[in-house]
Design a protein around this motif. Sequence first.
Motif, PDB file in Angstrom:
ATOM      1  N   GLU A 103      62.326  49.861  60.335  1.00 46.37           N
ATOM      2  CA  GLU A 103      62.201  48.459  60.753  1.00 46.37           C
ATOM      3  C   GLU A 103      60.781  47.948  60.536  1.00 46.37           C
ATOM      4  O   GLU A 103      60.575  46.786  60.196  1.00 46.37           O
ATOM      5  CB  GLU A 103      62.609  48.332  62.227  1.00 46.37           C
ATOM      6  CG  GLU A 103      62.523  46.947  62.796  1.00 46.37           C
ATOM      7  CD  GLU A 103      63.673  46.026  62.404  1.00 46.37           C
ATOM      8  OE1 GLU A 103      63.645  44.858  62.823  1.00 46.37           O
ATOM      9  OE2 GLU A 103      64.583  46.465  61.671  1.00 46.37           O
ATOM     10  N   ALA A 106      60.651  47.054  56.769  1.00 42.98           N
ATOM     11  CA  ALA A 106      61.499  45.939  56.324  1.00 42.98           C
ATOM     12  C   ALA A 106      62.483  45.591  57.432  1.00 42.98           C
ATOM     13  O   ALA A 106      63.452  46.320  57.652  1.00 42.98           O
ATOM     14  CB  ALA A 106      62.244  46.303  55.045  1.00 42.98           C
ATOM     15  N   LYS A 107      62.237  44.483  58.134  1.00 36.88           N
ATOM     16  CA  LYS A 107      63.114  44.056  59.222  1.00 36.88           C
ATOM     17  C   LYS A 107      64.472  43.641  58.652  1.00 36.88           C
ATOM     18  O   LYS A 107      64.560  43.040  57.589  1.00 36.88           O
ATOM     19  CB  LYS A 107      62.493  42.896  59.994  1.00 36.88           C
ATOM     20  CG  LYS A 107      61.201  43.252  60.699  1.00 36.88           C
ATOM     21  CD  LYS A 107      60.658  42.055  61.459  1.00 36.88           C
ATOM     22  CE  LYS A 107      59.276  42.300  62.005  1.00 36.88           C
ATOM     23  NZ  LYS A 107      59.161  43.319  62.983  1.00 36.88           N
ATOM     24  N   LEU A 108      65.523  43.955  59.385  1.00 38.12           N
ATOM     25  CA  LEU A 108      66.866  43.638  58.909  1.00 38.12           C
ATOM     26  C   LEU A 108      67.171  42.145  58.962  1.00 38.12           C
ATOM     27  O   LEU A 108      67.888  41.622  58.110  1.00 38.12           O
ATOM     28  CB  LEU A 108      67.906  44.409  59.731  1.00 38.12           C
ATOM     29  CG  LEU A 108      67.983  45.910  59.465  1.00 38.12           C
ATOM     30  CD1 LEU A 108      68.961  46.565  60.425  1.00 38.12           C
ATOM     31  CD2 LEU A 108      68.390  46.183  58.021  1.00 38.12           C
ATOM     32  N   ASP A 109      66.630  41.430  59.962  1.00 41.60           N
ATOM     33  CA  ASP A 109      67.032  40.028  60.128  1.00 41.60           C
ATOM     34  C   ASP A 109      66.290  39.068  59.204  1.00 41.60           C
ATOM     35  O   ASP A 109      66.829  38.033  58.824  1.00 41.60           O
ATOM     36  CB  ASP A 109      66.902  39.588  61.587  1.00 41.60           C
ATOM     37  CG  ASP A 109      65.486  39.703  62.118  1.00 41.60           C
ATOM     38  OD1 ASP A 109      64.649  40.318  61.438  1.00 41.60           O
ATOM     39  OD2 ASP A 109      65.218  39.169  63.214  1.00 41.60           O
ATOM     40  N   ASN A 110      65.056  39.388  58.806  1.00 43.91           N
ATOM     41  CA  ASN A 110      64.320  38.438  57.966  1.00 43.91           C
ATOM     42  C   ASN A 110      63.580  39.093  56.802  1.00 43.91           C
ATOM     43  O   ASN A 110      62.860  38.431  56.078  1.00 43.91           O
ATOM     44  CB  ASN A 110      63.337  37.625  58.808  1.00 43.91           C
ATOM     45  CG  ASN A 110      62.338  38.504  59.536  1.00 43.91           C
ATOM     46  OD1 ASN A 110      62.122  39.661  59.183  1.00 43.91           O
ATOM     47  ND2 ASN A 110      61.725  37.950  60.571  1.00 43.91           N
ATOM     48  N   ASN A 111      63.705  40.398  56.651  1.00 46.19           N
ATOM     49  CA  ASN A 111      63.106  41.147  55.545  1.00 46.19           C
ATOM     50  C   ASN A 111      61.584  41.103  55.532  1.00 46.19           C
ATOM     51  O   ASN A 111      60.960  41.374  54.509  1.00 46.19           O
ATOM     52  CB  ASN A 111      63.661  40.692  54.186  1.00 46.19           C
ATOM     53  CG  ASN A 111      63.544  41.798  53.143  1.00 46.19           C
ATOM     54  OD1 ASN A 111      63.520  42.970  53.473  1.00 46.19           O
ATOM     55  ND2 ASN A 111      63.464  41.422  51.879  1.00 46.19           N
ATOM     56  N   GLY A 113      57.944  42.677  56.821  1.00 45.08           N
ATOM     57  CA  GLY A 113      57.532  44.028  57.168  1.00 45.08           C
ATOM     58  C   GLY A 113      56.093  44.273  56.783  1.00 45.08           C
ATOM     59  O   GLY A 113      55.400  43.396  56.265  1.00 45.08           O
TER      60      GLY A 113
END
Length: 196
Positions: A103, A106-111, A113
Motif C-alpha cells: 500500500e 501504490a494505494k489501491l484507491d487512487n494509485n 504512493g
Amino acid sequence: MATSRQNKSISDFKSALIGGGARPNLFEVELTTLPGGIAWDAENFRFMCKAANLPAQNVASIDVPFRGRIFKVAGDRTIDTWSITIINDEGFLLRKSFEAWSELMAKLDNNLGATNPAAYMVDAKVFQLGRGSVPSSRDNSGDSNAVLAEYEFVDIFPTNVSAIDLSYDSSDTIEEFTVEFAVQSFNIVASNTPNP
C-alpha cells in the motif's frame, strides 16, 4: 588425451564432503525493518519465515556474427526474483505488514504512493547455518550454529504477496503465504568458514 582416471571410493567421497554437507533446512532470514514506519516484528519473522532461496544469477549471451560464425560475448547480469514463504499465525501481523508495504508503494484507491525508491526499499539477509557451532565441525557441540554463508540483498521491495487459500476441505494444516521481491543487487559477505 587422458587414457584413464583415478578410481574414487566412498571413503574418498566422505573425506571430500566438508561438514557432512550443507543442509537446506538450516537457514535464517533477517529483515530488521520495513519502510515508512510500518509495524514490524523482526524477531517473530525469523521464526515464521519457513522457506527462502538464494536467487539465480543470469548473464545473458550476446551473439556477434562474424563471417558466417557466431562469436558469443557476455551480456548483462541480472538477478531473479527472491521468494520467501511465511507461516501465518492468528495475529496476522506479518501478513498485514507486507500488505501495508504494498500500500505504501501504490494505494489501491487512487494509485498514489512513494516515489523516492529510498522510501520503500530495504535490505535483507539470508544466513546459511551449519550443524555445529564452528564451520566444518565434526560434531554438534556448542549452543549456536556457525554461519557458513551470508547473503545481503540490497534495495528489495515486494512485487507479489500471494493469496492465502481458504477451504472447508483444508484440515491439519497452518496457513502460509509467499512474498516475492525485486532485488537490485546482493553482496556475498565474507564468512569465517576455513578452506579445507
